[in-house]
Design a protein around this motif. Structure first.
Motif, mmCIF file in Angstrom:
data_model
loop_
_atom_site.group_PDB
_atom_site.id
_atom_site.type_symbol
_atom_site.label_atom_id
_atom_site.label_comp_id
_atom_site.label_asym_id
_atom_site.label_seq_id
_atom_site.Cartn_x
_atom_site.Cartn_y
_atom_site.Cartn_z
ATOM 1 N N CYS A 1 -6.520 1.205 -4.420
ATOM 2 C CA CYS A 1 -7.321 0.328 -3.581
ATOM 3 C C CYS A 1 -8.281 -0.473 -4.460
ATOM 4 O O CYS A 1 -8.661 -0.041 -5.550
ATOM 5 C CB CYS A 1 -8.057 1.080 -2.490
ATOM 6 S SG CYS A 1 -9.227 2.335 -3.026
ATOM 7 N N ASN A 2 -8.615 -1.640 -3.958
ATOM 8 C CA ASN A 2 -9.427 -2.601 -4.702
ATOM 9 C C ASN A 2 -10.454 -3.197 -3.754
ATOM 10 O O ASN A 2 -10.140 -3.499 -2.609
ATOM 11 C CB ASN A 2 -8.507 -3.684 -5.282
ATOM 12 C CG ASN A 2 -9.253 -4.911 -5.741
ATOM 13 O OD1 ASN A 2 -9.496 -5.842 -4.959
ATOM 14 N ND2 ASN A 2 -9.634 -4.922 -7.003
ATOM 15 N N CYS B 1 -9.009 4.807 1.568
ATOM 16 C CA CYS B 1 -9.825 4.353 0.441
ATOM 17 C C CYS B 1 -11.279 4.525 0.859
ATOM 18 O O CYS B 1 -11.749 3.857 1.786
ATOM 19 C CB CYS B 1 -9.515 2.893 0.137
ATOM 20 S SG CYS B 1 -10.509 2.176 -1.177
ATOM 21 N N ARG C 1 -10.081 -1.054 8.790
ATOM 22 C CA ARG C 1 -11.357 -0.674 8.178
ATOM 23 C C ARG C 1 -12.171 0.126 9.192
ATOM 24 O O ARG C 1 -12.255 -0.239 10.360
ATOM 25 C CB ARG C 1 -12.136 -1.934 7.759
ATOM 26 C CG ARG C 1 -13.420 -1.649 6.984
ATOM 27 C CD ARG C 1 -14.295 -2.889 6.877
ATOM 28 N NE ARG C 1 -13.659 -4.018 6.233
ATOM 29 C CZ ARG C 1 -13.893 -4.398 4.976
ATOM 30 N NH1 ARG C 1 -14.735 -3.697 4.240
ATOM 31 N NH2 ARG C 1 -13.308 -5.464 4.485
ATOM 32 N N ILE D 1 -10.992 -5.751 0.967
ATOM 33 C CA ILE D 1 -10.360 -4.538 0.440
ATOM 34 C C ILE D 1 -8.854 -4.726 0.422
ATOM 35 O O ILE D 1 -8.260 -5.173 1.412
ATOM 36 C CB ILE D 1 -10.705 -3.311 1.310
ATOM 37 C CG1 ILE D 1 -12.225 -3.162 1.434
ATOM 38 C CG2 ILE D 1 -10.072 -2.056 0.708
ATOM 39 C CD1 ILE D 1 -12.942 -2.940 0.127
ATOM 40 N N ALA E 1 -9.140 6.748 -3.613
ATOM 41 C CA ALA E 1 -7.921 6.657 -2.812
ATOM 42 C C ALA E 1 -7.339 8.047 -2.627
ATOM 43 O O ALA E 1 -7.324 8.852 -3.561
ATOM 44 C CB ALA E 1 -6.905 5.753 -3.494
ATOM 45 N N CYS F 1 -4.165 -6.528 2.377
ATOM 46 C CA CYS F 1 -5.609 -6.638 2.215
ATOM 47 C C CYS F 1 -6.237 -7.022 3.543
ATOM 48 O O CYS F 1 -5.557 -7.514 4.455
ATOM 49 C CB CYS F 1 -6.000 -7.609 1.107
ATOM 50 S SG CYS F 1 -5.644 -9.317 1.462
ATOM 51 N N ILE G 1 -3.152 -2.115 7.895
ATOM 52 C CA ILE G 1 -4.431 -1.884 7.213
ATOM 53 C C ILE G 1 -5.556 -1.962 8.237
ATOM 54 O O ILE G 1 -5.506 -2.780 9.169
ATOM 55 C CB ILE G 1 -4.636 -2.909 6.069
ATOM 56 C CG1 ILE G 1 -5.808 -2.509 5.181
ATOM 57 C CG2 ILE G 1 -4.796 -4.325 6.608
ATOM 58 C CD1 ILE G 1 -5.918 -3.319 3.898
ATOM 59 N N TYR H 1 -0.363 4.034 -5.589
ATOM 60 C CA TYR H 1 -1.099 3.079 -4.751
ATOM 61 C C TYR H 1 -2.573 3.091 -5.141
ATOM 62 O O TYR H 1 -3.182 4.158 -5.291
ATOM 63 C CB TYR H 1 -0.944 3.448 -3.280
ATOM 64 C CG TYR H 1 0.406 3.063 -2.723
ATOM 65 C CD1 TYR H 1 1.557 3.751 -3.107
ATOM 66 C CD2 TYR H 1 0.552 2.004 -1.834
ATOM 67 C CE1 TYR H 1 2.805 3.384 -2.632
ATOM 68 C CE2 TYR H 1 1.797 1.634 -1.333
ATOM 69 C CZ TYR H 1 2.916 2.332 -1.737
ATOM 70 O OH TYR H 1 4.155 1.973 -1.255
ATOM 71 N N TRP I 1 -4.924 -3.144 -0.979
ATOM 72 C CA TRP I 1 -4.082 -2.066 -1.506
ATOM 73 C C TRP I 1 -3.029 -2.690 -2.403
ATOM 74 O O TRP I 1 -2.388 -3.686 -2.035
ATOM 75 C CB TRP I 1 -3.401 -1.287 -0.378
ATOM 76 C CG TRP I 1 -4.307 -0.359 0.343
ATOM 77 C CD1 TRP I 1 -4.973 -0.589 1.510
ATOM 78 C CD2 TRP I 1 -4.647 0.970 -0.051
ATOM 79 N NE1 TRP I 1 -5.713 0.506 1.861
ATOM 80 C CE2 TRP I 1 -5.527 1.490 0.921
ATOM 81 C CE3 TRP I 1 -4.303 1.786 -1.133
ATOM 82 C CZ2 TRP I 1 -6.067 2.773 0.844
ATOM 83 C CZ3 TRP I 1 -4.834 3.060 -1.205
ATOM 84 C CH2 TRP I 1 -5.700 3.546 -0.224
#
Length: 116
Positions: free
Chosen positions: A96-97, A22, A72, A34, A6, A50, A70, A94, A36
């Motif tokens: 990211c996942n 991310c 991508r 993904i 991130a 997400c 968000i 923050y 946040w």
């Protein structure tokens, strides 16, 4: 090696904007939802936004709706979080996942500080 990186945090005045990124490596990014998350001092980590695996759906916490977006970028293997009209209460670290079928990857956090 699986990595989520991130970046993009910083110090900004209230009303300003930041764009978090991310970046993923070591796994097939496109197969993962993904998200946040953020964690402010003394508070629990909370979900911010997400995006689904096929980008067909997005989620935003009520506190950021209309201000955060968000997105991508498949070619770059990145997910961005555009944050506009930042408020004091957006100050947090923050994270990211990446999530798929019970598997979670976390990146290190990036600090966002909003000054009034």
């Amino acid at each position: 090696e699986v990595q989520l990186q991130a970046s993009g945090g910083g110090l900004v005045q209230a009303g300003g904007s930041l764009r978090l990124s991310c970046a993923a490596s070591g796994f097939f990014f496109d197969d993962y939802a993904i998200g946040w998350f953020r964690q402010a001092p003394g508070k629990e980590r909370e979900g911010v936004s997400c995006i689904s695996t096929d980008d067909s759906s997005t989620y935003y916490a009520d506190s950021v709706k209309g201000r955060f977006t968000i997105s991508r970028d498949i070619a770059e293997n990145t997910v961005a979080l555009q944050m506009n009209d930042l408020k004091d209460e957006d100050t947090a670290v923050y994270y990211c996942n990446a999530r798929r079928m019970g598997v979670d990857y976390w990146g290190q956090g990036t600090q966002v500080t909003v000054s009034s």
